[in-house]
Design an enzyme around this catalytic site. Structure first.
Site, PDB file in Angstrom:
ATOM      1  N   SER A 188       9.795  -3.447  41.503  1.00 55.58           N
ATOM      2  CA  SER A 188      10.210  -4.762  41.009  1.00 55.58           C
ATOM      3  C   SER A 188      10.993  -5.476  42.103  1.00 55.58           C
ATOM      4  O   SER A 188      11.613  -4.836  42.948  1.00 55.58           O
ATOM      5  CB  SER A 188      11.109  -4.603  39.779  1.00 55.58           C
ATOM      6  OG  SER A 188      11.764  -5.816  39.514  1.00 55.58           O
ATOM      7  N   SER A 189      10.997  -6.796  42.046  1.00 57.45           N
ATOM      8  CA  SER A 189      11.713  -7.569  43.070  1.00 57.45           C
ATOM      9  C   SER A 189      13.225  -7.382  42.945  1.00 57.45           C
ATOM     10  O   SER A 189      13.972  -7.715  43.861  1.00 57.45           O
ATOM     11  CB  SER A 189      11.376  -9.057  42.911  1.00 57.45           C
ATOM     12  OG  SER A 189      11.740  -9.487  41.613  1.00 57.45           O
ATOM     13  N   CYS A 190      13.692  -6.809  41.828  1.00 58.62           N
ATOM     14  CA  CYS A 190      15.146  -6.652  41.671  1.00 58.62           C
ATOM     15  C   CYS A 190      15.686  -5.497  42.509  1.00 58.62           C
ATOM     16  O   CYS A 190      16.883  -5.241  42.530  1.00 58.62           O
ATOM     17  CB  CYS A 190      15.526  -6.470  40.206  1.00 58.62           C
ATOM     18  SG  CYS A 190      15.044  -4.886  39.553  1.00 58.62           S
ATOM     19  N   TYR A 219      18.083  -0.427  36.480  1.00 63.41           N
ATOM     20  CA  TYR A 219      16.613  -0.465  36.600  1.00 63.41           C
ATOM     21  C   TYR A 219      16.227  -0.448  38.072  1.00 63.41           C
ATOM     22  O   TYR A 219      15.325   0.295  38.494  1.00 63.41           O
ATOM     23  CB  TYR A 219      16.120  -1.755  35.931  1.00 63.41           C
ATOM     24  CG  TYR A 219      14.644  -2.000  35.976  1.00 63.41           C
ATOM     25  CD1 TYR A 219      14.116  -3.009  36.776  1.00 63.41           C
ATOM     26  CD2 TYR A 219      13.767  -1.253  35.201  1.00 63.41           C
ATOM     27  CE1 TYR A 219      12.751  -3.265  36.799  1.00 63.41           C
ATOM     28  CE2 TYR A 219      12.395  -1.517  35.220  1.00 63.41           C
ATOM     29  CZ  TYR A 219      11.905  -2.527  36.018  1.00 63.41           C
ATOM     30  OH  TYR A 219      10.542  -2.779  36.040  1.00 63.41           O
ATOM     31  N   HIS A 271      11.916 -11.209  28.912  1.00 62.31           N
ATOM     32  CA  HIS A 271      12.190 -11.999  30.119  1.00 62.31           C
ATOM     33  C   HIS A 271      12.163 -13.479  29.764  1.00 62.31           C
ATOM     34  O   HIS A 271      11.797 -13.860  28.653  1.00 62.31           O
ATOM     35  CB  HIS A 271      11.151 -11.679  31.196  1.00 62.31           C
ATOM     36  CG  HIS A 271      11.317 -10.327  31.811  1.00 62.31           C
ATOM     37  ND1 HIS A 271      10.603  -9.222  31.389  1.00 62.31           N
ATOM     38  CD2 HIS A 271      12.140  -9.874  32.791  1.00 62.31           C
ATOM     39  CE1 HIS A 271      10.959  -8.166  32.100  1.00 62.31           C
ATOM     40  NE2 HIS A 271      11.887  -8.526  32.954  1.00 62.31           N
ATOM     41  N   LYS A 305      13.861   2.236  40.175  1.00 61.20           N
ATOM     42  CA  LYS A 305      12.661   1.786  40.877  1.00 61.20           C
ATOM     43  C   LYS A 305      12.741   2.133  42.369  1.00 61.20           C
ATOM     44  O   LYS A 305      11.754   2.505  43.000  1.00 61.20           O
ATOM     45  CB  LYS A 305      12.470   0.277  40.672  1.00 61.20           C
ATOM     46  CG  LYS A 305      11.983  -0.079  39.270  1.00 61.20           C
ATOM     47  CD  LYS A 305      10.650   0.602  38.994  1.00 61.20           C
ATOM     48  CE  LYS A 305      10.107   0.301  37.628  1.00 61.20           C
ATOM     49  NZ  LYS A 305       8.824   1.001  37.373  1.00 61.20           N
TER      50      LYS A 305
HETATM   51  O1  GFB Z   1      13.742 -13.228  33.179  1.00 66.48           O
HETATM   52  P1  GFB Z   1      15.178 -12.852  33.134  1.00 66.48           P
HETATM   53  O2  GFB Z   1      15.691 -12.237  31.874  1.00 66.48           O
HETATM   54  O3  GFB Z   1      15.458 -11.774  34.285  1.00 66.48           O
HETATM   55  O4  GFB Z   1      16.112 -14.114  33.477  1.00 66.48           O
HETATM   56  P2  GFB Z   1      15.890 -11.834  35.816  1.00 66.48           P
HETATM   57  C1  GFB Z   1      15.763 -15.006  34.484  1.00 66.48           C
HETATM   58  C2  GFB Z   1      16.703 -16.190  34.408  1.00 66.48           C
HETATM   59  O5  GFB Z   1      16.344 -16.941  33.231  1.00 66.48           O
HETATM   60  C3  GFB Z   1      18.185 -15.829  34.258  1.00 66.48           C
HETATM   61  C4  GFB Z   1      17.522 -17.276  32.518  1.00 66.48           C
HETATM   62  O6  GFB Z   1      18.938 -16.704  35.051  1.00 66.48           O
HETATM   63  C5  GFB Z   1      18.436 -16.098  32.774  1.00 66.48           C
HETATM   64  O7  GFB Z   1      19.784 -16.488  32.517  1.00 66.48           O
HETATM   65  N1  GFB Z   1      17.223 -17.513  31.104  1.00 66.48           N
HETATM   66  C6  GFB Z   1      17.360 -18.706  30.479  1.00 66.48           C
HETATM   67  C7  GFB Z   1      16.801 -16.608  30.208  1.00 66.48           C
HETATM   68  N2  GFB Z   1      17.071 -18.585  29.169  1.00 66.48           N
HETATM   69  C8  GFB Z   1      16.708 -17.286  28.973  1.00 66.48           C
HETATM   70  C9  GFB Z   1      16.301 -16.555  27.815  1.00 66.48           C
HETATM   71  O8  GFB Z   1      16.217 -17.082  26.691  1.00 66.48           O
HETATM   72  N3  GFB Z   1      15.990 -15.240  27.982  1.00 66.48           N
HETATM   73  C10 GFB Z   1      16.063 -14.636  29.219  1.00 66.48           C
HETATM   74  N4  GFB Z   1      15.715 -13.342  29.324  1.00 66.48           N
HETATM   75  N5  GFB Z   1      16.483 -15.283  30.352  1.00 66.48           N
HETATM   76  C11 GFB Z   1      14.939  -9.420  35.662  1.00 66.48           C
HETATM   77  C12 GFB Z   1      15.509  -8.036  35.608  1.00 66.48           C
HETATM   78  O9  GFB Z   1      15.991 -10.282  36.106  1.00 66.48           O
HETATM   79  O10 GFB Z   1      13.885  -9.543  36.622  1.00 66.48           O
HETATM   80  C13 GFB Z   1      14.406  -7.050  35.312  1.00 66.48           C
HETATM   81  O11 GFB Z   1      16.524  -7.998  34.610  1.00 66.48           O
HETATM   82  C14 GFB Z   1      13.244  -7.238  36.250  1.00 66.48           C
HETATM   83  O12 GFB Z   1      14.920  -5.769  35.460  1.00 66.48           O
HETATM   84  C15 GFB Z   1      12.794  -8.680  36.292  1.00 66.48           C
HETATM   85  O13 GFB Z   1      13.616  -6.849  37.529  1.00 66.48           O
HETATM   86  C16 GFB Z   1      11.705  -8.868  37.322  1.00 66.48           C
HETATM   87  O14 GFB Z   1      14.824 -12.422  36.629  1.00 66.48           O
HETATM   88  O15 GFB Z   1      17.264 -12.394  35.967  1.00 66.48           O
END
Ligand code: GFB
Length: 333
Positions: free
Chosen positions: A112-114, A141, A184, A145
Site C-alpha cells: 500500500s502507498s501508506c 497496517y 475509505h 505491509k
Molecule cells: O480514504 P481514507 O480513509 O484513507 O481517507 P487515507 C482519505 C482522506 O479522506 C482523509 C478524508 O483525509 C479523510 O479525512 N475523508 C473525508 C474521509 N471524508 C471521509 C469519510 O467519510 N470517510 C473516510 N474514510 N475518509 C488509508 C489508510 O489512508 O489509505 C489505509 O488508512 C490504506 O491503511 C489506504 O493505506 C490506501 O488515504 O488517509
C-alpha cells in the site's frame, strides 16, 4: 526484462478473492484460461499457519496473488491497531512461507502507498521506504505491509523465490466496502452523498479540512497492472502502481456530488483526522516497464456508483433509488 509469462492452464491462487482487489483479479483473470484457486475464510483461516500450510500443500498453486488483508479507512486503522497489525502480519507471513514450502513459481504481494513516510518527497519513489516516520493513523497496517514486502525480498535473496511486491495507491471501484465507519473515502462519500440526495438533506459531512491530496486508482486498472507485473517484472524492489495524478478531498467530494446528482452543500469537519497531507506515487518504474492506468477518475466514480446501485439491489435490498443505508451496509459488509 524477463520473458513474458502467460498464466494459461496454470493454477493461480487469489488470496482475498472476495475483497476489492481480489474480486477485480477474479474478473481480470476470467479471460486468461487459468485454473483460478480460491478458499473461503471458513475453509481456511489465513491467520492460522497450520491451516494455510495444509491448504497450500493440498492445492499446490503455481502462482499466487496475495491480495488478502484486513483493510480499512483512516478511522478503522486508527481504531483497531492490534487487528490491523496482527491480522496483516499473520496473513503475509503464513502465505509467503507456505508458498516457499510448496514451491510456488511466482508470488505477487500487495502492499500500500501508506508504507512511505508521512512527509516523503512527492511524488513518492520506492527508494523512500523506511527513510522517515510513518503516518500515525495507519502505521500499524503500514508496518505489516512493510514486513510482507521485506519477507518477499528475504525469500528472494535466501531461497531464490520469485516473489515480487506491488504498492498501489488509494483504490476504489466495484466490490468496495461501503460501511460508513470502516470504509475509505470514495465509498464513504458515495454512500453519504447518495443518501443525502435520497433524504433531501441540505448538507453532507466530509471528514477533515478537505485539503489533503489523494491519488485514486480504479481497481480494475490495478488488476490489469498486477497481471502485467506477474508477467513482466521479476525483481527485489517494490513497484508503485498509480495514476500519477492527485486531487484534494474537496475536489473529490465535488466530483462525487456531480456523479450522484446532489446539489446540497459540503460541510468539512476539521475535528476528524486528515491523515497524510499527500500520497502521490512516483510511477516512473511501472511506466518504464510499459504499463499505464486507463480509467479517468470521474468515469470510474460513475461506474462504481452504477455498480453499487445495481449490486446493492441484488445483494440484499431493492436496487432502486429508494435503497437505504441499511441496503448498502447489508450488501457491503
Ligand atoms: O480514504 P481514507 O480513509 O484513507 O481517507 P487515507 C482519505 C482522506 O479522506 C482523509 C478524508 O483525509 C479523510 O479525512 N475523508 C473525508 C474521509 N471524508 C471521509 C469519510 O467519510 N470517510 C473516510 N474514510 N475518509 C488509508 C489508510 O489512508 O489509505 C489505509 O488508512 C490504506 O491503511 C489506504 O493505506 C490506501 O488515504 O488517509
Amino acid at each position: 526484462m524477463p520473458t513474458a509469462m502467460r498464466l494459461e492452464n496454470k493454477r493461480v491462487y487469489i488470496a482475498g478473492h472476495t475483497g476489492l482487489v481480489g474480486s477485480a483479479l477474479v474478473r481480470r483473470l476470467a479471460g486468461e484460461g487459468c485454473d483460478i484457486l480460491t478458499v473461503t475464510h471458513r475453509e481456511c483461516d489465513l491467520t492460522r499457519q497450520r491451516e494455510v500450510e495444509a491448504w497450500m500443500a493440498d492445492m499446490k498453486p503455481e502462482y499466487v496473488f496475495l491480495a488478502a488483508a484486513k483493510v480499512g479507512g483512516i478511522l478503522a486503522n486508527d481504531t483497531y491497531p492490534a487487528q490491523f497489525l496482527y491480522d496483516n502480519l499473520a496473513i503475509a507471513t503464513n502465505i509467503i512461507h507456505a508458498a516457499h514450502r510448496v514451491g510456488v513459481k511466482k508470488l505477487l504481494f500487495l502492499g500500500s502507498s501508506c508504507i512511505y513516510p508521512k512527509f516523503a518527497e512527492q511524488p513518492m519513489r520506492e527508494e523512500t521506504l523506511l527513510t522517515g516516520a510513518l503516518e500515525p493513523t495507519n502505521e500499524w497496517y503500514a508496518i505489516a505491509k512493510i514486513a510482507g514486502l521485506k519477507l518477499c525480498q528475504a525469500y528472494r535473496r535466501q531461497y531464490g523465490c520469485d516473489f515480487i511486491s506491488a504498492m498501489p495507491t488509494n483504490l476504489y471501484g466495484p466490490g468496495d466496502n461501503f460501511n460508513e465507519h470502516t470504509s475509505h473515502v470514495v465509498p464513504a462519500l458515495l454512500r453519504k452523498i447518495h443518501d443525502a440526495k435520497l433524504s433531501g438533506a441540505e448538507e453532507v459531512e466530509v471528514w477533515g479540512t478537505g485539503t489533503p491530496r489523494r491519488e485514486f486508482l480504479y481497481v480494475d486498472d490495478l488488476a490489469d497492472a498486477l497481471l502485467f507485473l506477474m508477467a513482466h517484472y521479476s525483481g527485489e524492489s517494490p513497484v508503485n502502481v498509480g495514476t500519477g495524478e492527485d486531487i484534494t478531498i474537496r475536489e473529490l467530494a465535488e466530483a462525487i456530488a456531480r456523479v450522484v446528482g446532489y446539489h446540497g452543500s459540503l460541510r468539512f469537519n476539521a475535528e476528524k483526522p486528515d491523515g497524510t497531507p499527500r500520497k502521490l506515487l512516483d510511477i516512473s518504474r511501472i511506466k518504464a516497464l510499459g504499463w499505464a492506468a486507463t480509467m479517468p477518475l470521474e468515469d470510474g466514480l460513475r461506474a462504481t456508483y452504477e455498480w453499487v446501485r445495481t449490486q446493492g439491489g441484488s445483494r440484499g435490498r431493492p436496487g432502486d433509488a429508494a435503497s437505504s443505508l441499511v441496503g448498502w451496509s447489508a450488501a457491503h459488509r
